[in-house]
Design a protein around this motif. Sequence first.
Motif, PDB file in Angstrom:
ATOM      1  N   GLU A  84     -12.016   6.091  12.661  1.00 44.54           N
ATOM      2  CA  GLU A  84     -12.863   4.990  12.221  1.00 44.54           C
ATOM      3  C   GLU A  84     -12.112   4.017  11.319  1.00 44.54           C
ATOM      4  OE1 GLU A  84     -16.029   7.080  10.356  1.00 44.54           O
ATOM      5  OE2 GLU A  84     -17.068   7.545  12.246  1.00 44.54           O
ATOM      6  N   ALA A  85     -11.300   4.521  10.405  1.00 44.21           N
ATOM      7  CA  ALA A  85     -10.624   3.656   9.439  1.00 44.21           C
ATOM      8  C   ALA A  85      -9.361   3.013   9.988  1.00 44.21           C
ATOM      9  CB  ALA A  85     -10.274   4.463   8.185  1.00 44.21           C
ATOM     10  N   LEU A  86      -8.640   3.731  10.851  1.00 45.30           N
ATOM     11  CA  LEU A  86      -7.339   3.254  11.335  1.00 45.30           C
ATOM     12  C   LEU A  86      -7.313   2.951  12.825  1.00 45.30           C
ATOM     13  CD1 LEU A  86      -5.034   5.877   9.534  1.00 45.30           C
ATOM     14  CD2 LEU A  86      -5.744   3.631   8.674  1.00 45.30           C
ATOM     15  N   GLY A  87      -8.330   3.379  13.550  1.00 47.14           N
ATOM     16  CA  GLY A  87      -8.265   3.277  15.002  1.00 47.14           C
ATOM     17  C   GLY A  87      -7.214   4.209  15.573  1.00 47.14           C
ATOM     18  N   ARG A  94       0.854  -1.191   0.000  1.00 49.70           N
ATOM     19  CA  ARG A  94       0.000   0.000   0.000  1.00 49.70           C
ATOM     20  C   ARG A  94       0.888   1.238   0.000  1.00 49.70           C
ATOM     21  NH1 ARG A  94      -3.867  -0.473   4.326  1.00 49.70           N
ATOM     22  NH2 ARG A  94      -5.288  -1.259   2.736  1.00 49.70           N
ATOM     23  N   LEU A  95       0.554   2.179  -0.859  1.00 50.89           N
ATOM     24  CA  LEU A  95       1.267   3.443  -0.900  1.00 50.89           C
ATOM     25  C   LEU A  95       0.619   4.412   0.082  1.00 50.89           C
ATOM     26  CD1 LEU A  95       3.223   5.541  -2.128  1.00 50.89           C
ATOM     27  CD2 LEU A  95       1.501   5.946  -3.903  1.00 50.89           C
ATOM     28  N   VAL A  96       1.407   4.943   0.995  1.00 50.37           N
ATOM     29  CA  VAL A  96       0.931   5.965   1.934  1.00 50.37           C
ATOM     30  C   VAL A  96       1.614   7.273   1.562  1.00 50.37           C
ATOM     31  CG1 VAL A  96       0.779   6.701   4.341  1.00 50.37           C
ATOM     32  CG2 VAL A  96       0.617   4.271   3.763  1.00 50.37           C
ATOM     33  N   ALA A 134       1.055   6.933   9.780  1.00 50.89           N
ATOM     34  CA  ALA A 134       1.556   6.398   8.515  1.00 50.89           C
ATOM     35  C   ALA A 134       1.815   4.900   8.617  1.00 50.89           C
ATOM     36  CB  ALA A 134       2.827   7.137   8.109  1.00 50.89           C
ATOM     37  N   ALA A 135       2.386   4.477   9.741  1.00 54.50           N
ATOM     38  CA  ALA A 135       2.667   3.052   9.926  1.00 54.50           C
ATOM     39  C   ALA A 135       1.376   2.245   9.995  1.00 54.50           C
ATOM     40  CB  ALA A 135       3.502   2.848  11.190  1.00 54.50           C
ATOM     41  N   VAL A 136       0.389   2.761  10.702  1.00 54.78           N
ATOM     42  CA  VAL A 136      -0.893   2.061  10.813  1.00 54.78           C
ATOM     43  C   VAL A 136      -1.588   2.018   9.455  1.00 54.78           C
ATOM     44  CG1 VAL A 136      -3.183   2.140  11.861  1.00 54.78           C
ATOM     45  CG2 VAL A 136      -1.181   2.644  13.254  1.00 54.78           C
ATOM     46  N   ALA A 137      -1.540   3.120   8.715  1.00 52.91           N
ATOM     47  CA  ALA A 137      -2.168   3.166   7.394  1.00 52.91           C
ATOM     48  C   ALA A 137      -1.536   2.164   6.436  1.00 52.91           C
ATOM     49  CB  ALA A 137      -2.065   4.572   6.821  1.00 52.91           C
ATOM     50  N   ALA A 138      -0.236   1.941   6.575  1.00 48.83           N
ATOM     51  CA  ALA A 138       0.462   1.017   5.678  1.00 48.83           C
ATOM     52  C   ALA A 138       0.114  -0.437   5.972  1.00 48.83           C
ATOM     53  CB  ALA A 138       1.963   1.226   5.793  1.00 48.83           C
ATOM     54  N   PRO A 156      -9.531  -2.287   2.258  1.00 53.85           N
ATOM     55  CA  PRO A 156      -9.483  -0.969   1.591  1.00 53.85           C
ATOM     56  C   PRO A 156      -9.639   0.170   2.591  1.00 53.85           C
ATOM     57  CG  PRO A 156     -11.617  -2.006   1.239  1.00 53.85           C
ATOM     58  CD  PRO A 156     -10.751  -3.035   1.905  1.00 53.85           C
ATOM     59  N   LEU A 157      -9.024   1.298   2.260  1.00 55.36           N
ATOM     60  CA  LEU A 157      -9.104   2.494   3.096  1.00 55.36           C
ATOM     61  C   LEU A 157      -9.699   3.636   2.276  1.00 55.36           C
ATOM     62  CD1 LEU A 157      -5.620   2.538   4.904  1.00 55.36           C
ATOM     63  CD2 LEU A 157      -7.835   1.892   5.895  1.00 55.36           C
ATOM     64  N   PRO A 158     -10.240   4.664   2.947  1.00 52.75           N
ATOM     65  CA  PRO A 158     -10.638   5.872   2.218  1.00 52.75           C
ATOM     66  C   PRO A 158      -9.432   6.450   1.496  1.00 52.75           C
ATOM     67  CG  PRO A 158     -11.502   5.903   4.461  1.00 52.75           C
ATOM     68  CD  PRO A 158     -10.554   4.744   4.385  1.00 52.75           C
ATOM     69  N   ARG A 159      -9.673   7.136   0.404  1.00 50.97           N
ATOM     70  CA  ARG A 159      -8.575   7.681  -0.379  1.00 50.97           C
ATOM     71  C   ARG A 159      -7.810   8.758   0.375  1.00 50.97           C
ATOM     72  NH1 ARG A 159      -6.554   4.487  -4.113  1.00 50.97           N
ATOM     73  NH2 ARG A 159      -7.969   3.973  -5.819  1.00 50.97           N
ATOM     74  N   VAL A 160      -8.496   9.539   1.192  1.00 54.33           N
ATOM     75  CA  VAL A 160      -7.877  10.650   1.914  1.00 54.33           C
ATOM     76  C   VAL A 160      -8.318  10.594   3.377  1.00 54.33           C
ATOM     77  CG1 VAL A 160      -7.651  13.155   2.115  1.00 54.33           C
ATOM     78  CG2 VAL A 160      -7.834  12.103  -0.149  1.00 54.33           C
ATOM     79  N   LEU A 161      -7.373  10.792   4.286  1.00 53.73           N
ATOM     80  CA  LEU A 161      -7.666  10.846   5.721  1.00 53.73           C
ATOM     81  C   LEU A 161      -6.927  12.032   6.338  1.00 53.73           C
ATOM     82  CD1 LEU A 161      -7.326   7.064   6.687  1.00 53.73           C
ATOM     83  CD2 LEU A 161      -9.450   8.396   6.649  1.00 53.73           C
ATOM     84  N   ASN A 162      -7.626  12.786   7.166  1.00 52.60           N
ATOM     85  CA  ASN A 162      -6.996  13.882   7.903  1.00 52.60           C
ATOM     86  C   ASN A 162      -6.236  13.335   9.112  1.00 52.60           C
ATOM     87  OD1 ASN A 162      -8.051  15.905   6.258  1.00 52.60           O
ATOM     88  ND2 ASN A 162      -9.881  16.169   7.522  1.00 52.60           N
TER      89      ASN A 162
END
Length: 222
Positions: free
Chosen positions: A186-189, A13-15, A120-124, A129-135
Motif C-alpha cells: 500500500e505505501a510503496l507499491g 529520507r533515511l532507509v 529500499a530504493a523505492v522507499a528512498a 510521508p511513509l509509515p515508520r516501519v514496513l515489513n
Amino acid sequence: LCAALREAAPSARLVHLGSAAEYGPGVRDTAVTESAATSPLTPYGATKLAGTVTVTTSGLDAVVLRVGNPVGPGAPSTGLPGRIAGLLREAGTDPDAVIRLGDLSAYRDFVDVRDAARAAAVAATTPGPLPRVLNIGGGKAVPVRDLVCGLARVAGFRGRIEENGGGSARSGEVSWQCSDITAAGEALGWRPELTLDDSLAALWTATTGSGPTPRGEGEPTP
C-alpha cells in the motif's frame, strides 16, 4: 547527531534495514504485522530493534524496513543458504556424499535480496510521508527443508541429506516466521517479484560461477 543530519540533508529520507528477528517467535499460520509486539530472542534481533527505536524516534524523515530471511546471490557463509551452498559445492556430484544438518522443520519467510534492494530504493524515493516501519518479505512461510532440498536440486547433488534433529536453539524457539507485507504494498507499491527458485538458482550461480543443473537431474535423497 540527528539535528546535524537534518541540517545537512533536509530533503533526504533515511532507509534503515531492520529485521523480522525483531518480532521474535511467531504464531503458526499467522503473518505478523508491523503493529505486533517485539520480543527478539537473539542479540542480533535485539540490536536491530535498538536501531529501529533510534530511527523511529529520531524526528528524521525515515522508514525502517523489517526484512525477512534474505536469500540469493551474495548470501554470506554464516547464514543457512550460504552455508548450504558451500557444503553442496564441496560435495559436488559424488553419489556417496552425505550432508548432515540439524532439524529443518522450522518455517521462514524468505525474500530475494534483489527484491529487498528494490524495496529500499523505492522507499528512498517515494514522495510523501511513509509509515515508520514496513515489513519486507516473501509474504509466506516456507519450510527450511524446502530451501535445502531446492538448493540441492539446483546444484545437481546426488548424495544424501540427513537431519539429526539437533538444530540451533533459535530454530527451536522460533519455529514459525512469516511477515504480513500488505502495508509495503500500500505505501510503496512493492511486492516481491522473484520466487524462491529464482533466488536459489542465482545463489548457486554466484557460488560456483556456473549455471544451475537442469530440473530433474541430481535429485537429492532426504
